[in-house]
Design a protein around this motif. Structure first.
Motif, PDB file in Angstrom:
ATOM      1  N   LEU A   1      -2.465  -1.826  -6.112  1.00 56.80           N
ATOM      2  CA  LEU A   1      -2.706  -1.225  -4.808  1.00 56.80           C
ATOM      3  C   LEU A   1      -3.391  -2.178  -3.837  1.00 56.80           C
ATOM      4  O   LEU A   1      -2.880  -2.453  -2.751  1.00 56.80           O
ATOM      5  CB  LEU A   1      -3.567   0.044  -4.969  1.00 56.80           C
ATOM      6  N   PHE A   2      -4.546  -2.696  -4.225  1.00 55.06           N
ATOM      7  CA  PHE A   2      -5.349  -3.473  -3.285  1.00 55.06           C
ATOM      8  C   PHE A   2      -4.648  -4.763  -2.854  1.00 55.06           C
ATOM      9  O   PHE A   2      -4.583  -5.079  -1.660  1.00 55.06           O
ATOM     10  CB  PHE A   2      -6.725  -3.780  -3.883  1.00 55.06           C
ATOM     11  N   GLU A   3      -4.120  -5.521  -3.804  1.00 57.51           N
ATOM     12  CA  GLU A   3      -3.460  -6.778  -3.438  1.00 57.51           C
ATOM     13  C   GLU A   3      -2.182  -6.573  -2.640  1.00 57.51           C
ATOM     14  O   GLU A   3      -1.973  -7.246  -1.628  1.00 57.51           O
ATOM     15  CB  GLU A   3      -3.198  -7.616  -4.693  1.00 57.51           C
ATOM     16  N   PRO A   4      -1.291  -5.652  -3.036  1.00 59.99           N
ATOM     17  CA  PRO A   4      -0.096  -5.432  -2.203  1.00 59.99           C
ATOM     18  C   PRO A   4      -0.421  -5.009  -0.772  1.00 59.99           C
ATOM     19  O   PRO A   4       0.297  -5.375   0.162  1.00 59.99           O
ATOM     20  CB  PRO A   4       0.648  -4.309  -2.946  1.00 59.99           C
ATOM     21  N   LEU A   5      -1.509  -4.249  -0.577  1.00 63.37           N
ATOM     22  CA  LEU A   5      -1.886  -3.800   0.759  1.00 63.37           C
ATOM     23  C   LEU A   5      -2.749  -4.817   1.509  1.00 63.37           C
ATOM     24  O   LEU A   5      -3.101  -4.597   2.678  1.00 63.37           O
ATOM     25  CB  LEU A   5      -2.636  -2.468   0.684  1.00 63.37           C
ATOM     26  N   GLY A   6      -3.069  -5.921   0.860  1.00 61.21           N
ATOM     27  CA  GLY A   6      -3.897  -6.927   1.506  1.00 61.21           C
ATOM     28  C   GLY A   6      -5.336  -6.481   1.667  1.00 61.21           C
ATOM     29  O   GLY A   6      -6.022  -6.895   2.601  1.00 61.21           O
ATOM     30  N   ILE A   7      -5.806  -5.655   0.736  1.00 59.18           N
ATOM     31  CA  ILE A   7      -7.207  -5.202   0.742  1.00 59.18           C
ATOM     32  C   ILE A   7      -8.001  -6.193  -0.096  1.00 59.18           C
ATOM     33  O   ILE A   7      -7.830  -6.267  -1.319  1.00 59.18           O
ATOM     34  CB  ILE A   7      -7.333  -3.773   0.193  1.00 59.18           C
TER      35      ILE A   7
ATOM     36  N   LYS B   1      -4.606   1.413   6.040  1.00 62.79           N
ATOM     37  CA  LYS B   1      -3.475   0.979   5.206  1.00 62.79           C
ATOM     38  C   LYS B   1      -3.200   1.986   4.093  1.00 62.79           C
ATOM     39  O   LYS B   1      -2.038   2.304   3.789  1.00 62.79           O
ATOM     40  CB  LYS B   1      -3.772  -0.389   4.591  1.00 62.79           C
ATOM     41  N   PHE B   2      -4.266   2.471   3.474  1.00 61.53           N
ATOM     42  CA  PHE B   2      -4.119   3.451   2.401  1.00 61.53           C
ATOM     43  C   PHE B   2      -3.428   4.703   2.939  1.00 61.53           C
ATOM     44  O   PHE B   2      -2.503   5.235   2.311  1.00 61.53           O
ATOM     45  CB  PHE B   2      -5.498   3.784   1.842  1.00 61.53           C
ATOM     46  N   GLY B   3      -3.863   5.170   4.101  1.00 61.53           N
ATOM     47  CA  GLY B   3      -3.215   6.333   4.703  1.00 61.53           C
ATOM     48  C   GLY B   3      -1.761   6.071   5.045  1.00 61.53           C
ATOM     49  O   GLY B   3      -0.891   6.932   4.851  1.00 61.53           O
ATOM     50  N   GLN B   4      -1.465   4.869   5.534  1.00 62.85           N
ATOM     51  CA  GLN B   4      -0.094   4.515   5.878  1.00 62.85           C
ATOM     52  C   GLN B   4       0.792   4.481   4.639  1.00 62.85           C
ATOM     53  O   GLN B   4       1.957   4.894   4.682  1.00 62.85           O
ATOM     54  CB  GLN B   4      -0.056   3.164   6.598  1.00 62.85           C
ATOM     55  N   LEU B   5       0.255   4.001   3.525  1.00 62.71           N
ATOM     56  CA  LEU B   5       1.004   4.005   2.270  1.00 62.71           C
ATOM     57  C   LEU B   5       1.397   5.425   1.884  1.00 62.71           C
ATOM     58  O   LEU B   5       2.542   5.683   1.482  1.00 62.71           O
ATOM     59  CB  LEU B   5       0.162   3.373   1.154  1.00 62.71           C
ATOM     60  N   TYR B   6       0.455   6.355   2.022  1.00 61.75           N
ATOM     61  CA  TYR B   6       0.756   7.754   1.685  1.00 61.75           C
ATOM     62  C   TYR B   6       1.701   8.374   2.706  1.00 61.75           C
ATOM     63  O   TYR B   6       2.565   9.187   2.341  1.00 61.75           O
ATOM     64  CB  TYR B   6      -0.541   8.559   1.537  1.00 61.75           C
ATOM     65  N   LEU B   7       1.560   8.003   3.965  1.00 58.67           N
ATOM     66  CA  LEU B   7       2.487   8.489   4.980  1.00 58.67           C
ATOM     67  C   LEU B   7       3.908   8.026   4.669  1.00 58.67           C
ATOM     68  O   LEU B   7       4.876   8.760   4.900  1.00 58.67           O
ATOM     69  CB  LEU B   7       2.053   7.976   6.363  1.00 58.67           C
ATOM     70  N   GLN B   8       4.035   6.817   4.135  1.00 61.65           N
ATOM     71  CA  GLN B   8       5.339   6.249   3.789  1.00 61.65           C
ATOM     72  C   GLN B   8       5.795   6.632   2.383  1.00 61.65           C
ATOM     73  O   GLN B   8       6.717   6.012   1.839  1.00 61.65           O
ATOM     74  CB  GLN B   8       5.279   4.723   3.935  1.00 61.65           C
ATOM     75  N   LYS B   9       5.155   7.661   1.821  1.00 64.52           N
ATOM     76  CA  LYS B   9       5.544   8.204   0.506  1.00 64.52           C
ATOM     77  C   LYS B   9       5.508   7.143  -0.586  1.00 64.52           C
ATOM     78  O   LYS B   9       6.355   7.108  -1.494  1.00 64.52           O
ATOM     79  CB  LYS B   9       6.947   8.821   0.571  1.00 64.52           C
ATOM     80  N   GLY B  10       4.504   6.248  -0.513  1.00 62.60           N
ATOM     81  CA  GLY B  10       4.318   5.254  -1.557  1.00 62.60           C
ATOM     82  C   GLY B  10       5.085   3.964  -1.362  1.00 62.60           C
ATOM     83  O   GLY B  10       4.988   3.057  -2.191  1.00 62.60           O
ATOM     84  N   MET B  11       5.834   3.858  -0.278  1.00 60.64           N
ATOM     85  CA  MET B  11       6.628   2.651   0.003  1.00 60.64           C
ATOM     86  C   MET B  11       5.802   1.656   0.808  1.00 60.64           C
ATOM     87  O   MET B  11       5.109   2.039   1.762  1.00 60.64           O
ATOM     88  CB  MET B  11       7.885   3.037   0.774  1.00 60.64           C
ATOM     89  N   TRP B  12       5.875   0.366   0.436  1.00 62.31           N
ATOM     90  CA  TRP B  12       5.134  -0.668   1.168  1.00 62.31           C
ATOM     91  C   TRP B  12       5.940  -1.950   1.168  1.00 62.31           C
ATOM     92  O   TRP B  12       6.285  -2.492   0.117  1.00 62.31           O
ATOM     93  CB  TRP B  12       3.774  -0.911   0.518  1.00 62.31           C
TER      94      TRP B  12
ATOM     95  N   GLY C   1       8.992  -2.496   1.657  1.00 60.39           N
ATOM     96  CA  GLY C   1      10.254  -2.363   0.937  1.00 60.39           C
ATOM     97  C   GLY C   1      10.131  -2.110  -0.549  1.00 60.39           C
ATOM     98  O   GLY C   1      11.150  -2.030  -1.246  1.00 60.39           O
ATOM     99  N   GLU C   2       8.916  -1.990  -1.059  1.00 66.23           N
ATOM    100  CA  GLU C   2       8.698  -1.766  -2.491  1.00 66.23           C
ATOM    101  C   GLU C   2       8.035  -0.406  -2.711  1.00 66.23           C
ATOM    102  O   GLU C   2       7.089  -0.049  -2.010  1.00 66.23           O
ATOM    103  CB  GLU C   2       7.807  -2.868  -3.069  1.00 66.23           C
ATOM    104  N   GLN C   3       8.549   0.346  -3.677  1.00 69.41           N
ATOM    105  CA  GLN C   3       7.972   1.648  -4.005  1.00 69.41           C
ATOM    106  C   GLN C   3       6.789   1.422  -4.948  1.00 69.41           C
ATOM    107  O   GLN C   3       6.943   1.281  -6.152  1.00 69.41           O
ATOM    108  CB  GLN C   3       9.013   2.551  -4.673  1.00 69.41           C
ATOM    109  N   LEU C   4       5.574   1.386  -4.376  1.00 68.81           N
ATOM    110  CA  LEU C   4       4.392   1.121  -5.201  1.00 68.81           C
ATOM    111  C   LEU C   4       4.044   2.306  -6.079  1.00 68.81           C
ATOM    112  O   LEU C   4       3.723   2.163  -7.258  1.00 68.81           O
ATOM    113  CB  LEU C   4       3.193   0.784  -4.304  1.00 68.81           C
ATOM    114  N   ILE C   5       4.067   3.503  -5.492  1.00 70.78           N
ATOM    115  CA  ILE C   5       3.750   4.740  -6.206  1.00 70.78           C
ATOM    116  C   ILE C   5       4.957   5.658  -6.092  1.00 70.78           C
ATOM    117  O   ILE C   5       5.558   5.750  -5.013  1.00 70.78           O
ATOM    118  CB  ILE C   5       2.522   5.445  -5.599  1.00 70.78           C
ATOM    119  N   PRO C   6       5.336   6.360  -7.154  1.00 68.47           N
ATOM    120  CA  PRO C   6       6.492   7.256  -7.050  1.00 68.47           C
ATOM    121  C   PRO C   6       6.304   8.306  -5.951  1.00 68.47           C
ATOM    122  O   PRO C   6       5.228   8.880  -5.806  1.00 68.47           O
ATOM    123  CB  PRO C   6       6.562   7.909  -8.433  1.00 68.47           C
ATOM    124  N   LYS C   7       7.355   8.552  -5.194  1.00 67.95           N
ATOM    125  CA  LYS C   7       7.316   9.554  -4.130  1.00 67.95           C
ATOM    126  C   LYS C   7       6.920  10.924  -4.693  1.00 67.95           C
ATOM    127  O   LYS C   7       6.186  11.682  -4.034  1.00 67.95           O
ATOM    128  CB  LYS C   7       8.680   9.636  -3.451  1.00 67.95           C
TER     129      LYS C   7
END
Length: 360
Positions: free
Chosen positions: A200-206, A234-245, A247-253
Motif C-alpha cells: 500500500l504505502f510504496e505503490p501510493l508513494g507514502i 491518496k488513501f481515499g482516492q484508492l478507495y474511490l477507485q475501487k482499489g485500482m492505482w 492501472g494495477e488492482q492493489l486491493i480486490p474491488k
C-alpha cells in the motif's frame, strides 16, 4: 533541447529523490477545470477557519486531481499528522490484503489465532467471535477494555467479558482493531506497518510512515499512525477507485465494496454522520459518502457520487460541526462540467490560503 538539458541539470543538482517526490504526488489542476468554483472553496475554507476550532489542513481531490490544499500554521504539507482512529481504516486494509492472499478468512474465529492467550474456560460468546466481528465493532462487549493498563493487550482482550452474542451489538471498540493488527502479524510474520509498506504505502508513494506499537511489538492498529495530508487523500482516492492505482488492482474491488458498505446498523438519527451504518473500520456518512475518521477531527471522506475525496486534519471537540461545513459548503459546489476559468477568484482563494500559513 535546451529545456531538457535544463531539467536534467536541475535533477542532477537535487538528486533522484526530487523526481520520485514529484512522481508520487497526485496531479494538480485548477478548481474550475474540474467543475468546482474557487469561490466556493474559499467560502468553505473561511467558514471552517471561523467555525472549527481548530483546523490544521485540508485537501480536495476531484476527478483524481488536487484542486485545493491548505495548511494552517504551524502545520505544513511535509509534516506528518497523528491520525488517531483514522488508523483503523488502514488496519482494515491490511486485513483485506491478508484475505486476498489466502492467509485468513473474515469468518475465522478469533481464538484460532491465540491458542496460548485464551482464558482457561472461554465463554460461548468468545468462542463465537469472528474476525468479521472485530472488523464491524460487533465483538459482543458491553464496555471497552482499558487495555493500556494491561501487561499483555491480546490476553487482556480475550479475558474481557463478552455478554452479548457477537454480531448483534455494535460497540465502538479500539482494542478490537488492535486484535486485527495482532492477527495480521500472526499470519504474516510482519507488523501491519511492514506488511502494508510494499502493498500500500510504496505503490501510493507514502514515504516513511510511522506507526506506534504495543509492548508486544504489534502495530497498535486502532491509532498511532502518522501520515501527511496528501497521504490521507491518496488513501481515499484508492478507495474511490475501487482499489485500482496506476492501472494495477492493489486491493480486490469486492473487498472495497464490503469494507465501505453498511455491514451493521449503529443508530437511526438522520442528522448524525455517526448513525448511518458501519463497514469494516469505515463509517457510512450522509449524502452517499463514507469515511475513515479519528479523534479531534481527522477525516478521509470519500464521495463516490461527486468523484471526490476530502482530507482534513484538525484539533476540534465537535467533529459533526466539522463535517457539516463540508456538506454545507463543498457538496453544493461540485458541478458536472468544467467551469469557465476564473483567475480573479482563484487569486482570492490563493490569498486566503496564504494567510492561513502566517496567521498563527
Amino acid at each position: 533541447m535546451k529545456s531538457i538539458l535544463h531539467f536534467l541539470l536541475i535533477l542532477c543538482l537535487l538528486g533522484p529523490g526530487a523526481l520520485r517526490a514529484e512522481e508520487s504526488q497526485l496531479p494538480r489542476a485548477t478548481p474550475e477545470s474540474q467543475g468546482v468554483s474557487s469561490k466556493a472553496i474559499q467560502d468553505y475554507i473561511q467558514t471552517a477557519d471561523r467555525e472549527v476550532n481548530s483546523m490544521h489542513s485540508f485537501m480536495l481531490v476531484r476527478h483524481g486531481k488536487v484542486v485545493a490544499e491548505a495548511w494552517w500554521a504551524p502545520e505544513s504539507a511535509e509534516k506528518p499528522h497523528i491520525l488517531w482512529s483514522l488508523s483503523k481504516s488502514f488496519t482494515s486494509t491490511a486485513v483485506g490484503f491478508a484475505v486476498a492472499e489466502g492467509k485468513l478468512s473474515i469468518d475465522d474465529p478469533v481464538l484460532k489465532f491465540f491458542p496460548d492467550d485464551a482464558p482457561e474456560n472461554p465463554s460461548a460468546n468468545l468462542k463465537a467471535m469472528r474476525v468479521r466481528d472485530l472488523l464491524t465493532m460487533n465483538t459482543g462487549h458491553q464496555d471497552e477494555l482499558n487495555w493500556r493498563e494491561q501487561a499483555d493487550w491480546a490476553k487482556a482482550f480475550l479475558a474481557h467479558p463478552v455478554p452479548h452474542k457477537p454480531g448483534t451489538h455494535f460497540r465502538y471498540n479500539t482494542p478490537a482493531t488492535y486484535m486485527l493488527s495482532a492477527i495480521v502479524q500472526k499470519v504474516t510474520g510482519q507488523t501491519v506497518l511492514d506488511y502494508l509498506t510494499p502493498r500500500l504505502f510504496e505503490p501510493l508513494g507514502i514515504e516513511k510512515p510511522v506507526w506506534e506499537t504495543s509492548p508486544q511489538g504489534i502495530s497498535i492498529g486502532g491509532y498511532g499512525l502518522y501520515l501527511r495530508t496528501e497521504d490521507i487523500a491518496k488513501f481515499g482516492q484508492l478507495y474511490l477507485q475501487k482499489g485500482m492505482w496506476n492501472g494495477e488492482q492493489l486491493i480486490p474491488k469486492a473487498w472495497i465494496d464490503m469494507a465501505t458498505s453498511k455491514q451493521v446498523s449503529n443508530g437511526s438519527s438522520l442528522e448524525s454522520d455517526w448513525d448511518q451504518g458501519y463497514g469494516f473500520q469505515f463509517w457510512r456518512c450522509r449524502h452517499g459518502a463514507f469515511r475513515g475518521d479519528g479523534k479531534d477531527g481527522q477525516f478521509c471522506i470519500v464521495l463516490p457520487e461527486q468523484d471526490a475525496v476530502v482530507a482534513i486534519t484538525a484539533h476540534t471537540g465537535n467533529m459533526q460541526a466539522e463535517l457539516n461545513v463540508v456538506w454545507d459548503k463543498l457538496l453544493p459546489a461540485f458541478g458536472d462540467q468544467a467551469l469557465a476559468d476564473d483567475p480573479k477568484a482563484r487569486e482570492a482563494l490563493e490569498k486566503t490560503i496564504a494567510e492561513l500559513k502566517s496567521s498563527r
